[in-house]
Design a protein around this motif. Sequence first.
Motif, PDB file in Angstrom:
ATOM      1  N   ALA A  60      -7.626  -0.583   0.776  1.00 49.62           N
ATOM      2  CA  ALA A  60      -7.249   0.436  -0.286  1.00 49.62           C
ATOM      3  C   ALA A  60      -6.292   1.449  -0.098  1.00 49.62           C
ATOM      4  CB  ALA A  60      -8.682   1.250  -0.979  1.00 49.62           C
ATOM      5  N   THR A  61      -6.546   1.832   1.181  1.00 52.68           N
ATOM      6  CA  THR A  61      -5.357   3.020   1.806  1.00 52.68           C
ATOM      7  C   THR A  61      -4.166   2.542   1.708  1.00 52.68           C
ATOM      8  OG1 THR A  61      -7.108   4.006   3.100  1.00 52.68           O
ATOM      9  CG2 THR A  61      -5.036   4.387   3.431  1.00 52.68           C
ATOM     10  N   VAL A  62      -3.873   1.317   2.186  1.00 53.19           N
ATOM     11  CA  VAL A  62      -2.346   0.671   2.192  1.00 53.19           C
ATOM     12  C   VAL A  62      -1.917   0.340   0.869  1.00 53.19           C
ATOM     13  CG1 VAL A  62      -1.229  -1.295   2.843  1.00 53.19           C
ATOM     14  CG2 VAL A  62      -2.632  -0.592   4.225  1.00 53.19           C
ATOM     15  N   SER A  63      -2.854   0.250  -0.233  1.00 54.54           N
ATOM     16  CA  SER A  63      -2.198   0.041  -1.712  1.00 54.54           C
ATOM     17  C   SER A  63      -2.085   1.320  -2.040  1.00 54.54           C
ATOM     18  CB  SER A  63      -3.674  -0.856  -2.463  1.00 54.54           C
ATOM     19  OG  SER A  63      -3.134  -1.083  -3.549  1.00 54.54           O
ATOM     20  N   LYS A  64      -2.942   2.163  -1.801  1.00 49.85           N
ATOM     21  CA  LYS A  64      -2.673   3.650  -2.161  1.00 49.85           C
ATOM     22  C   LYS A  64      -1.311   4.448  -1.949  1.00 49.85           C
ATOM     23  CE  LYS A  64      -3.881   7.594  -4.202  1.00 49.85           C
ATOM     24  NZ  LYS A  64      -4.059   8.073  -5.604  1.00 49.85           N
ATOM     25  N   VAL A  65      -0.965   4.242  -0.579  1.00 53.65           N
ATOM     26  CA  VAL A  65       0.156   4.786  -0.147  1.00 53.65           C
ATOM     27  C   VAL A  65       1.421   4.030  -0.675  1.00 53.65           C
ATOM     28  CG1 VAL A  65       1.501   5.127   2.171  1.00 53.65           C
ATOM     29  CG2 VAL A  65      -0.891   5.694   2.162  1.00 53.65           C
TER      30      VAL A  65
END
Length: 252
Positions: free
Chosen positions: A142-147
Motif C-alpha cells: 500500500a505504501t508503494v501504491s500511495k507514493v
Amino acid sequence: MNSFPESALYGINAVLEAIQSQQRACYKLVVDQEASRSRRLREIITLAQSQGIRIETLPSAHFDKQFRGVSHQGIVGFVAEKTVLSVAELIAKVYEKDERPTLGVLDSIQDPQNMGALIRSAAALNCQGLILPKRRSAPLNATVSKVSAGAIERIMIAEATNLSQCLTELKQQGFWIIGLDPRADSPCWNLDLKGPIAVVLGNEGKGIRPILKKDCDFLASIPMAASVESLNASAAGAAIFYEILRQKNERA
C-alpha cells in the motif's frame, strides 16, 4: 501503527487509479462518513457503485481508529494483489505495444518510498514495464501504491529470480542494456537510446552490483553539479527515462 493486508490501498489517487484501470478486482471501499461528502470522494463512490463494488461507510471516529497511522484521505480500497508477470511475458507484452520499448530493471531498490516514486516517474515517462528481483526488493504494498499516486496500476511489472540471466534474456530479445552509474565516463545523452532499451538502476547506497555491471552493454552517468555526489534511484530513473523518451520522440 496498525497492520493492514497487502491488498489495502489508501488515499484518493491510489484507489481511483485501481478502479479506473480495472487491472485488478476491487472488492470493497471503506469510506469516512464525513469525508464522503467531498466532491472527489463522491465521484469515486459513484464510479465504484457503477462497477458493483461494495461500499462501507464508517463514522469518522471509527474510521480513524481502524486506519490510524496512515494518510488515508478518508478512503481505503481492498483489491486483488498486483499481477506480476514473468520476464518472458513482460517482453512479449511490451513489444505488442511498441516496437522500441523501454524497460527498467531495478537492482535492490528496497525502500518503499523510493520504489513508489520510481514507479510514478517510469509510468509518466513512457517506460512500459519494470523488472524486480524476487529478493532484495521493496514489496508492492500500500505504501508503494500511495507514493506512486496510483501509477502502479498503469505499468506492467515482472519478477526475475536471477537478474543476470534476465539481462541475457533481454539481450536475446533485442534490448540494449544501459547501466546507470554515477562514475561512468559517458553522459546518458551521448548514447543512442532510440531502440529497445532496458535501464538497470541500483539503490543509492551501493548502486548496481558489479556482477550486473558486467552484463550491461553500456554504462552511463547523469552529470551533476560538483557539490552533489549522486541522486536517489527515483530521481535518477526520472532523468534517464526522460532522456530516452526525448530521443525516441525526435524526428528521424
